[in-house]
Write a protein that holds these residues in place. Structure first.
Motif, PDB file in Angstrom:
ATOM      1  N   LEU A  46      36.557  55.485  46.411  1.00 22.26           N
ATOM      2  CA  LEU A  46      37.142  55.123  47.701  1.00 22.26           C
ATOM      3  C   LEU A  46      37.405  53.620  47.762  1.00 22.26           C
ATOM      4  O   LEU A  46      38.445  53.181  48.267  1.00 22.26           O
ATOM      5  CB  LEU A  46      36.212  55.568  48.833  1.00 22.26           C
ATOM      6  N   GLY A  47      36.487  52.839  47.236  1.00 24.93           N
ATOM      7  CA  GLY A  47      36.684  51.390  47.188  1.00 24.93           C
ATOM      8  C   GLY A  47      37.877  50.998  46.328  1.00 24.93           C
ATOM      9  O   GLY A  47      38.603  50.059  46.652  1.00 24.93           O
ATOM     10  N   ILE A  48      38.085  51.716  45.233  1.00 22.15           N
ATOM     11  CA  ILE A  48      39.242  51.444  44.373  1.00 22.15           C
ATOM     12  C   ILE A  48      40.529  51.693  45.145  1.00 22.15           C
ATOM     13  O   ILE A  48      41.487  50.921  45.062  1.00 22.15           O
ATOM     14  CB  ILE A  48      39.192  52.313  43.098  1.00 22.15           C
ATOM     15  N   VAL A  49      40.550  52.765  45.926  1.00 24.66           N
ATOM     16  CA  VAL A  49      41.759  53.141  46.656  1.00 24.66           C
ATOM     17  C   VAL A  49      41.975  52.263  47.881  1.00 24.66           C
ATOM     18  O   VAL A  49      43.075  51.768  48.112  1.00 24.66           O
ATOM     19  CB  VAL A  49      41.704  54.634  47.062  1.00 24.66           C
ATOM     20  N   ILE A  50      40.928  52.047  48.670  1.00 23.25           N
ATOM     21  CA  ILE A  50      41.089  51.355  49.950  1.00 23.25           C
ATOM     22  C   ILE A  50      40.992  49.842  49.822  1.00 23.25           C
ATOM     23  O   ILE A  50      41.819  49.110  50.357  1.00 23.25           O
ATOM     24  CB  ILE A  50      40.059  51.885  50.972  1.00 23.25           C
ATOM     25  N   VAL A  51      39.975  49.366  49.120  1.00 27.38           N
ATOM     26  CA  VAL A  51      39.729  47.919  49.039  1.00 27.38           C
ATOM     27  C   VAL A  51      40.436  47.298  47.830  1.00 27.38           C
ATOM     28  O   VAL A  51      40.498  46.089  47.707  1.00 27.38           O
ATOM     29  CB  VAL A  51      38.203  47.650  48.975  1.00 27.38           C
ATOM     30  N   ASP A  52      40.947  48.148  46.947  1.00 22.53           N
ATOM     31  CA  ASP A  52      41.623  47.709  45.730  1.00 22.53           C
ATOM     32  C   ASP A  52      40.651  47.039  44.766  1.00 22.53           C
ATOM     33  O   ASP A  52      40.972  46.037  44.133  1.00 22.53           O
ATOM     34  CB  ASP A  52      42.802  46.784  46.052  1.00 22.53           C
ATOM     35  N   TRP A  53      39.429  47.612  44.687  1.00 25.72           N
ATOM     36  CA  TRP A  53      38.473  47.129  43.692  1.00 25.72           C
ATOM     37  C   TRP A  53      39.047  47.378  42.314  1.00 25.72           C
ATOM     38  O   TRP A  53      39.752  48.364  42.092  1.00 25.72           O
ATOM     39  CB  TRP A  53      37.156  47.884  43.796  1.00 25.72           C
ATOM     40  N   PRO A  54      38.725  46.526  41.369  1.00 24.94           N
ATOM     41  CA  PRO A  54      39.210  46.769  40.003  1.00 24.94           C
ATOM     42  C   PRO A  54      38.450  47.933  39.369  1.00 24.94           C
ATOM     43  O   PRO A  54      37.269  48.136  39.639  1.00 24.94           O
ATOM     44  CB  PRO A  54      38.904  45.461  39.279  1.00 24.94           C
ATOM     45  N   CYS A  55      39.127  48.691  38.565  1.00 26.51           N
ATOM     46  CA  CYS A  55      38.500  49.797  37.837  1.00 26.51           C
ATOM     47  C   CYS A  55      38.306  49.342  36.397  1.00 26.51           C
ATOM     48  O   CYS A  55      39.270  48.992  35.710  1.00 26.51           O
ATOM     49  CB  CYS A  55      39.378  51.044  37.888  1.00 26.51           C
ATOM     50  N   PHE A  56      37.067  49.348  35.942  1.00 24.24           N
ATOM     51  CA  PHE A  56      36.794  48.855  34.593  1.00 24.24           C
ATOM     52  C   PHE A  56      37.431  49.731  33.525  1.00 24.24           C
ATOM     53  O   PHE A  56      37.804  49.233  32.457  1.00 24.24           O
ATOM     54  CB  PHE A  56      35.290  48.701  34.363  1.00 24.24           C
ATOM     55  N   ARG A  70      51.549  48.941  23.329  1.00 20.84           N
ATOM     56  CA  ARG A  70      52.033  49.893  24.320  1.00 20.84           C
ATOM     57  C   ARG A  70      52.062  49.229  25.689  1.00 20.84           C
ATOM     58  O   ARG A  70      51.334  48.272  25.944  1.00 20.84           O
ATOM     59  CB  ARG A  70      51.121  51.127  24.329  1.00 20.84           C
ATOM     60  N   PRO A  71      52.883  49.727  26.612  1.00 20.65           N
ATOM     61  CA  PRO A  71      52.939  49.118  27.950  1.00 20.65           C
ATOM     62  C   PRO A  71      51.656  49.365  28.731  1.00 20.65           C
ATOM     63  O   PRO A  71      51.014  50.410  28.572  1.00 20.65           O
ATOM     64  CB  PRO A  71      54.124  49.821  28.623  1.00 20.65           C
ATOM     65  N   VAL A  72      51.287  48.398  29.551  1.00 18.11           N
ATOM     66  CA  VAL A  72      50.085  48.533  30.362  1.00 18.11           C
ATOM     67  C   VAL A  72      50.370  49.404  31.582  1.00 18.11           C
ATOM     68  O   VAL A  72      51.517  49.616  31.959  1.00 18.11           O
ATOM     69  CB  VAL A  72      49.537  47.158  30.815  1.00 18.11           C
ATOM     70  N   MET A  73      49.293  49.882  32.186  1.00 18.32           N
ATOM     71  CA  MET A  73      49.407  50.660  33.418  1.00 18.32           C
ATOM     72  C   MET A  73      49.493  49.649  34.553  1.00 18.32           C
ATOM     73  O   MET A  73      48.475  49.159  35.034  1.00 18.32           O
ATOM     74  CB  MET A  73      48.181  51.568  33.598  1.00 18.32           C
ATOM     75  N   GLU A  74      50.694  49.360  34.971  1.00 17.67           N
ATOM     76  CA  GLU A  74      50.922  48.296  35.943  1.00 17.67           C
ATOM     77  C   GLU A  74      50.255  48.562  37.295  1.00 17.67           C
ATOM     78  O   GLU A  74      49.698  47.665  37.908  1.00 17.67           O
ATOM     79  CB  GLU A  74      52.429  48.109  36.127  1.00 17.67           C
ATOM     80  N   PHE A  75      50.281  49.798  37.768  1.00 22.11           N
ATOM     81  CA  PHE A  75      49.751  50.107  39.099  1.00 22.11           C
ATOM     82  C   PHE A  75      48.509  50.985  39.047  1.00 22.11           C
ATOM     83  O   PHE A  75      48.115  51.541  40.059  1.00 22.11           O
ATOM     84  CB  PHE A  75      50.831  50.765  39.960  1.00 22.11           C
ATOM     85  N   GLY A  76      47.921  51.174  37.886  1.00 19.60           N
ATOM     86  CA  GLY A  76      46.685  51.922  37.783  1.00 19.60           C
ATOM     87  C   GLY A  76      46.849  53.294  37.169  1.00 19.60           C
ATOM     88  O   GLY A  76      47.952  53.790  36.934  1.00 19.60           O
TER      89      GLY A  76
END
Length: 128
Positions: A46-56, A70-76
Motif C-alpha cells: 500500500l505504501g508503494i502505491v499510495i506514498v510512492d515508496w521505492p520497491c527494492f 535491456r530497458p528499465v521499468m520506467e514506471f514500476g
C-alpha cells in the motif's frame, strides 16, 4: 549471465510478492500466524502505491536490466508487466479496488475464524 539471472529472479519474486499481497490473507486461514506477515507485506505494498515508496525488487531488476542492455521499468513492475496486458490502463483504479476487496475478504475470514476459535465453537457449532 549473472545479471540476467538476477533480473529474472527479481521478476519472479515480484510476481510472488504481488500474489502474496492479494491472496496471502487466505493462507492465514490455514496458518493464522501468517496473518501478521501478510499485514506487514500488504502495508508495504500500500505504501508503494499510495506514498510512492521505492520497491527494492524494482531497483534490483532495473539494475540488472541496465547491466544486460535491456530497458528499465520506467514506471514500476505493475505498469511494465501487467498494465495493458492484464487490464487496460484506464482500469488501473478498478484493478486496485478489486485487489483491496480480495484482501479485505481474506482478512474478514481471518477475523471470523478467530472469533469462532475464541468462542470455542467450530464450523459445526450451533447458531446462538
Amino acid at each position: 549471465m549473472p545479471y540476467l539471472l538476477l533480473g529474472h529472479t527479481a521478476m519472479v519474486l515480484h510476481f510472488a510478492f504481488l500474489g502474496f499481497v492479494v491472496l496471502g490473507g487466505f493462507l492465514a486461514w490455514r496458518w493464522p500466524r501468517l496473518f501478521r506477515v501478510h499485514l506487514v507485506v500488504a502495508a508495504y505494498a500500500l505504501g508503494i502505491v499510495i506514498v510512492d515508496w521505492p520497491c527494492f525488487l524494482t531497483e534490483i531488476e532495473n539494475w540488472a536490466r541496465l547491466n544486460t542492455g535491456r530497458p528499465v521499468m520506467e514506471f514500476g513492475f505493475i505498469d511494465f508487466y501487467l498494465t495493458e496486458r492484464l487490464y487496460p490502463r484506464e482500469h488501473l483504479m478498478t484493478s486496485r479496488c478489486v485487489m483491496a476487496a480480495v484482501v479485505a475478504a481474506a482478512w474478514a475470514g481471518v477475523w471470523v475464524r478467530r472469533r469462532r476459535a475464541r468462542s470455542g465453537g467450530g464450523a459445526s457449532a450451533p447458531a446462538a
